[in-house]
Design a protein around this motif. Structure first.
Motif, short mmCIF file in Angstrom:
data_model
loop_
_atom_site.label_atom_id
_atom_site.label_comp_id
_atom_site.label_asym_id
_atom_site.label_seq_id
_atom_site.Cartn_x
_atom_site.Cartn_y
_atom_site.Cartn_z
N GLY A 55 0.85 -1.19 0.00
CA GLY A 55 0.00 0.00 0.00
C GLY A 55 0.88 1.24 0.00
N LYS A 119 3.66 -0.24 11.33
CA LYS A 119 2.79 0.44 10.37
C LYS A 119 2.16 -0.53 9.38
N ILE A 120 2.92 -1.55 8.94
CA ILE A 120 2.35 -2.46 7.95
C ILE A 120 1.17 -3.24 8.52
N GLN A 122 -1.01 -2.11 10.48
CA GLN A 122 -2.16 -1.21 10.54
C GLN A 122 -2.89 -1.10 9.19
N LEU A 123 -2.28 -1.62 8.13
CA LEU A 123 -2.89 -1.51 6.81
C LEU A 123 -4.07 -2.46 6.61
#
Length: 155
Positions: A55, A119-120, A122-123
């Motif tokens: 993303g 962060k990944i 949270q995608l």
């Protein structure tokens, strides 16, 4: 966030050739999407770095993998973890097994379990699973080309 993925691919070469490719850092480097470095750290391990995009998140992951349950030329278990800085981390493993295909060639079966964080994670699962499947498909297409110059057919 945990994810699993499994499948098989038929490669148009004999089992010994597939086994050799799965243990060759140069072939793996050419096969793994975004791989920048792949070096053998010992008889049963590799250090690697790969640039990935999931993303809106891009990161270079650096990590180590270790091979266990080594059964040449039938399969092994690969496990490892990687750090992608602020993007997060990934860790997990895969059971890889090889069998002769009907009519020639080799069937490679894989069963992957992985965890991602940062962060990944949270995608969202759908995006991560879709990208993981895309990377797996690219890996096997690249791997078949590295071994033979031809393609592979997913089973």
């Amino acid at each position: 966030m945990a994810m699993t993925m499994n499948g098989s691919v038929t490669l148009p070469v004999d089992r010994q050739t597939v086994w050799a490719g799965l243990n060759d850092p140069e072939i793996l480097k050419r096969s793994i999407p975004g791989c920048q470095e792949m070096t053998r750290t010992e008889d049963d391990g590799f250090a690697a770095s790969a640039k990935v995009k999931i993303g809106p998140v891009s990161a270079t992951f650096k990590g180590n993998v270790k091979l266990t349950d080594i059964d040449p030329p039938n399969g092994y278990t690969i496990s490892g973890e990687g750090q992608g800085g602020i993007a997060g981390f990934a860790k997990g493993g895969a059971k890889v097994s090889l069998a002769d295909a009907e009519g020639g060639g080799t069937v490679l079966n894989y069963d992957v379990e992985a965890n991602v964080g940062g962060k990944i994670a949270q995608l969202g699962g759908r995006l991560i699973n879709g990208v993981a499947k895309k990377y797996a498909d690219e890996f096997f297409a690249n791997f078949a080309k590295a071994l033979t110059g031809e393609g592979a057919s997913a089973a």
